[in-house]
Each structure stands twice: as C-alpha cells, then as structure tokens.
Design an enzyme around this catalytic site. Structure first.
Site, PDB file in Angstrom:
ATOM      1  CE  LYS A  21      19.158 -29.611  22.144  1.00  0.00           C
ATOM      2  NZ  LYS A  21      19.544 -29.350  20.780  1.00  0.00           N
ATOM      3  CG  HIS A  49      18.277 -31.366  26.603  1.00  0.00           C
ATOM      4  ND1 HIS A  49      18.640 -30.104  26.175  1.00  0.00           N
ATOM      5  CD2 HIS A  49      19.411 -32.092  26.674  1.00  0.00           C
ATOM      6  CE1 HIS A  49      19.950 -30.066  26.002  1.00  0.00           C
ATOM      7  NE2 HIS A  49      20.450 -31.270  26.300  1.00  0.00           N
ATOM      8  CB  SER A  90      19.070 -29.551  29.559  1.00  0.00           C
ATOM      9  OG  SER A  90      17.718 -29.230  29.343  1.00  0.00           O
ATOM     10  N   GLY A  92      16.249 -26.286  29.623  1.00  0.00           N
ATOM     11  CA  GLY A  92      15.001 -26.607  30.310  1.00  0.00           C
ATOM     12  C   GLY A  92      15.168 -27.393  31.602  1.00  0.00           C
TER      13      GLY A  92
END
Length: 121
Positions: A21, A49, A90, A92
C-alpha cells in the site's frame, strides 16, 4: 527558508521490493503558509493506508509542518527489473492521483520504468 527546509524531507520512502500500500501526502509549513510538497510513502508492513499516513504525519508534524493525505493505492516495486507500477485505491482515503505519484517516483528512480493504471486494488 521554509521551501529549503521542506526540500530536506525525502520525496519518496518506499520498500525496496514487493507489492504494498502507498499514500500520497501533501506537506506544507504549519498554518498553511508557504510552499507545499507532495510525498510518496509505501510499505508492506501497513495493514491499512492510514497506518502509513499516521506514522509519516506524526514524524513530519514534529518538524513544524502540516500534512494532508491526498489518497492512496498500491505499488508493485521490482528492483531487479527496475520497474515500478502504481495502481488501485485506498478505501479510507480514496484514489491518489497516480500520475502525480509516478512523476515523483520517476524523479527518485530515473533509470526505472514507472507506470500507472487506475484499475485494480
């Protein structure tokens, strides 16, 4: 002075090999005054992340800067083949602008083939 100090922060800190990531982070002097700089951070140790962002932001904010996560994705780094591929997103933070991330990576790794795609996770 702020721009000179900001340039001391490495633009790229990624693992030497593997798939992991990454996050694209904008750093500027605290209070938002002065120039900003974008950084790429990517590590296999991160489950999320946010783990990468939180660690990086804590280190950089101690130096008097503000951080903002611009998004994330994944990096496939093959050092023997001198290839880096940036892709994905990602959950989030959303998807980083991979074109910006690859430009930063190409500056750090000028002898690599650095590519990106919006597909994949």
């Amino acid at each position: 002075m702020a721009a000179e100090e900001l340039s001391r922060i490495p633009s790229v800190d990624i693992d030497p090999d593997g798939v992991f990531k990454y996050v694209l982070i904008r750093v500027r002097p605290a209070g938002g005054q002065g120039p900003a700089r974008d950084l790429v951070r990517g590590h296999a140790w991160a489950e999320y992340h946010a783990d990468i962002y939180d660690k990086t932001a804590a280190e950089i904010e101690k130096q008097g800067y503000d951080c903002e996560c611009l998004g994330g994705g994944r990096i496939s780094h093959q050092s023997k083949e001198k290839k880096i591929h940036v892709y994905g997103y990602s959950v989030g933070f959303g998807q980083a602008k991979h074109s910006v991330s690859t430009k930063i990576l190409k500056e750090k790794y000028p002898d690599y083939v650095v590519t990106w795609a919006d597909e994949g996770y």
